[in-house]
Design an enzyme around this catalytic site. Structure first.
Site, short mmCIF file in Angstrom:
data_model
loop_
_atom_site.label_atom_id
_atom_site.label_comp_id
_atom_site.label_asym_id
_atom_site.label_seq_id
_atom_site.Cartn_x
_atom_site.Cartn_y
_atom_site.Cartn_z
N SER A 132 1.00 -1.22 -0.13
CA SER A 132 -0.08 -0.12 -0.01
C SER A 132 0.93 1.12 0.02
O SER A 132 1.76 1.46 0.68
CB SER A 132 -0.81 0.01 1.21
OG SER A 132 -1.67 -1.02 1.16
N HIS A 189 -3.73 -0.50 -5.32
CA HIS A 189 -2.79 -1.61 -5.69
C HIS A 189 -3.32 -2.16 -7.22
O HIS A 189 -4.25 -2.38 -7.46
CB HIS A 189 -3.33 -2.99 -4.79
CG HIS A 189 -2.89 -2.75 -3.23
ND1 HIS A 189 -1.62 -3.39 -3.07
CD2 HIS A 189 -3.14 -2.11 -2.52
CE1 HIS A 189 -1.28 -3.04 -1.79
NE2 HIS A 189 -2.34 -2.32 -1.54
N HIS A 206 -3.80 -9.56 -0.10
CA HIS A 206 -3.94 -9.81 1.41
C HIS A 206 -4.79 -10.66 1.92
O HIS A 206 -5.62 -11.19 1.08
CB HIS A 206 -4.25 -8.28 1.81
CG HIS A 206 -3.57 -7.11 1.61
ND1 HIS A 206 -3.69 -6.52 0.31
CD2 HIS A 206 -2.31 -6.52 2.44
CE1 HIS A 206 -3.06 -5.55 0.11
NE2 HIS A 206 -2.17 -5.46 1.41
N TYR A 214 -6.90 -10.80 4.27
CA TYR A 214 -8.22 -10.23 4.49
C TYR A 214 -9.12 -10.16 3.28
O TYR A 214 -10.38 -9.86 3.42
CB TYR A 214 -8.10 -8.78 5.21
CG TYR A 214 -7.63 -7.67 4.34
CD1 TYR A 214 -8.13 -7.17 3.42
CD2 TYR A 214 -6.15 -7.21 4.77
CE1 TYR A 214 -7.53 -6.07 2.51
CE2 TYR A 214 -5.79 -6.17 4.00
CZ TYR A 214 -6.36 -5.59 3.04
OH TYR A 214 -5.70 -4.60 2.02
N GLU A 215 -8.51 -10.26 2.20
CA GLU A 215 -9.21 -10.26 0.95
C GLU A 215 -10.22 -11.61 0.70
O GLU A 215 -11.11 -11.58 -0.19
CB GLU A 215 -8.41 -9.85 -0.44
CG GLU A 215 -7.81 -8.78 -0.38
CD GLU A 215 -6.84 -8.60 -1.61
OE1 GLU A 215 -7.53 -8.50 -2.77
OE2 GLU A 215 -5.74 -8.21 -1.36
N ALA A 240 2.83 -0.13 4.00
CA ALA A 240 2.44 0.74 4.98
C ALA A 240 2.31 0.12 6.19
O ALA A 240 1.61 -0.96 6.33
CB ALA A 240 1.18 1.27 4.36
N MET A 299 -0.78 -5.47 8.00
CA MET A 299 -1.68 -6.45 7.42
C MET A 299 -1.56 -7.42 6.15
O MET A 299 -1.75 -8.04 5.38
CB MET A 299 -3.00 -6.14 6.94
CG MET A 299 -3.78 -5.07 8.11
SD MET A 299 -5.23 -4.44 7.34
CE MET A 299 -5.58 -3.23 8.81
N SER A 300 0.41 -7.31 6.08
CA SER A 300 0.94 -7.98 4.75
C SER A 300 2.23 -8.55 5.29
O SER A 300 2.70 -8.42 6.43
CB SER A 300 1.04 -7.00 3.61
OG SER A 300 1.87 -6.01 4.03
N ASN A 358 0.68 6.13 9.61
CA ASN A 358 -0.11 6.66 10.60
C ASN A 358 0.71 6.14 12.07
O ASN A 358 1.08 5.02 11.95
CB ASN A 358 -1.58 6.26 10.48
CG ASN A 358 -1.78 4.54 10.48
OD1 ASN A 358 -1.43 3.88 9.33
ND2 ASN A 358 -1.97 3.92 11.54
N HIS A 374 -7.76 4.19 5.75
CA HIS A 374 -6.79 3.68 4.49
C HIS A 374 -6.11 4.94 3.79
O HIS A 374 -5.34 5.00 3.00
CB HIS A 374 -7.64 2.96 3.36
CG HIS A 374 -6.63 2.16 2.24
ND1 HIS A 374 -5.42 1.46 2.78
CD2 HIS A 374 -6.83 2.18 1.13
CE1 HIS A 374 -5.08 1.03 1.69
NE2 HIS A 374 -5.58 1.59 0.65
N1 HPA Z 1 -2.37 -1.09 11.41
C1 HPA Z 1 -2.59 -2.05 10.53
N2 HPA Z 1 -2.18 -1.95 9.37
C2 HPA Z 1 -1.96 -0.85 8.75
C3 HPA Z 1 -1.87 0.39 9.91
C4 HPA Z 1 -2.13 0.29 11.13
O1 HPA Z 1 -2.39 1.07 11.72
N3 HPA Z 1 -1.38 1.17 9.07
C5 HPA Z 1 -1.14 0.98 7.57
N4 HPA Z 1 -1.52 -0.48 7.63
#
Ligand code: HPA
Length: 276
Positions: free
Chosen positions: A29, A60, A82, A84-85, A112, A210-211, A234, A246
């Site tokens: 991401s 993506h 991912h 979660y998809e 990310a 998440m990856s 973040n 996101h």
């Molecule tokens: N948590 C989980 N996955 C993420 C985050 C987060 O704060 N930021 C970007 N991907």
């Protein structure tokens, strides 16, 4: 899956001729636009490649690129799948096995992540030193994916130390601050709760996402050298001031893009033969 990998390899060789990419990059991401750093490239949509399907997440692109740097071919997956998809491990395993089948020795994984360490600021970069796998399961469960994968792979150095040092060196040369830390992977798609983040900090996590971990585990098991690089999009839940979205990922990566491009361009222009 091996038969489909062979079909994909034949298709790619038919389209682009025979080549062997020393390095393969998987863009997470916010990282898709780093490909602007390369001057010329060949492109194939994932949907044309046997066994590959389009990512379902915004940002993506779903394209495979081939670029050339310093007389070396670099393969780039612009967009990742991912857990979660909801399509299982297959779409996550496939690009790693495909890169390996094409001859890749170094797998560069980007993502990310939410910053947990109090040293981190939004927009910082972190090279992965290690990980905590909190995903529901493991992509190596089941029949052995490839004859080169042992049943019980060693994981004492998933992320290659020499390549971590190279990333840090490139950062310090360009005055780009790069942290080194531990990435904790969860399935998502919900962001974490503040209580979870406090617990993960106590466990030694510096960033959360998440990856990356599933691909790193497969590549390490295959004997590839792995590099992981996170952009802190973040501060993790409970550490920042507003609800997470996101959109943060996309906004931060636009700001951090120049340094992300510099690191990728310089890393891929080096020759990573023989552990050097
Ligand atoms: N948590 C989980 N996955 C993420 C985050 C987060 O704060 N930021 C970007 N991907």
């Amino acid at each position: 899956m091996q038969a489909t990998i062979e079909k994909a390899v034949s298709f790619i060789h038919r389209e682009w001729g025979t080549f062997s990419p020393m390095t393969t990059l998987i863009c997470g991401s916010g990282w898709g636009e780093v490909t602007q750093a390369f001057s010329s490239m060949q492109t194939l949509p994932y949907s044309d490649i046997p066994g590959m399907s389009k990512p379902t997440v915004s940002g993506h692109a779903g394209k495979l690129l081939l670029v050339e740097q310093n007389d070396q071919k670099i393969l780039i997956f612009q967009g990742r799948r991912h857990f979660y998809e909801g399509a299982g491990w297959g779409p996550i395993q496939f690009p790693v096995l495909l890169a390996y089948a094409l001859g890749t020795k170094v797998l560069f994984l980007t993502n990310a992540a939410g910053g947990i360490s109090s040293d981190f600021q939004v927009g910082d970069l972190m090279v992965l030193e290690d990980h905590l796998n909190f995903m529901p399961g493991n992509p190596l469960i089941g029949p052995i994916l490839h004859p080169d994968i042992p049943r019980f792979p060693d994981q004492s150095e998933v992320y290659d130390r020499t390549l971590q040092d190279q990333i840090l060196k490139i950062g310090s040369f360009h005055h780009i601050k790069i942290h080194q830390g531990c990435y904790l992977a969860l399935s998502g798609p919900g962001f974490e709760t503040p209580a979870e983040i406090k617990a993960f900090a106590n466990l030694g996590a510096d960033a959360v996402g998440m990856s990356t971990v599933p691909e790193a585990m497969i590549a390490n098991a295959l004997g590839m050298r792995v590099v992981g690089l996170s952009c802190i999009s973040n501060l993790a839940a409970g550490k920042g001031i507003h609800p997470l979205s996101h959109q943060d990922v996309e906004n931060t990566s636009i700001q951090a893009l120049p340094k992300m491009k510099k690191i990728i361009l310089e890393f891929t222009s080096k020759k990573h033969h023989n552990n050097s």
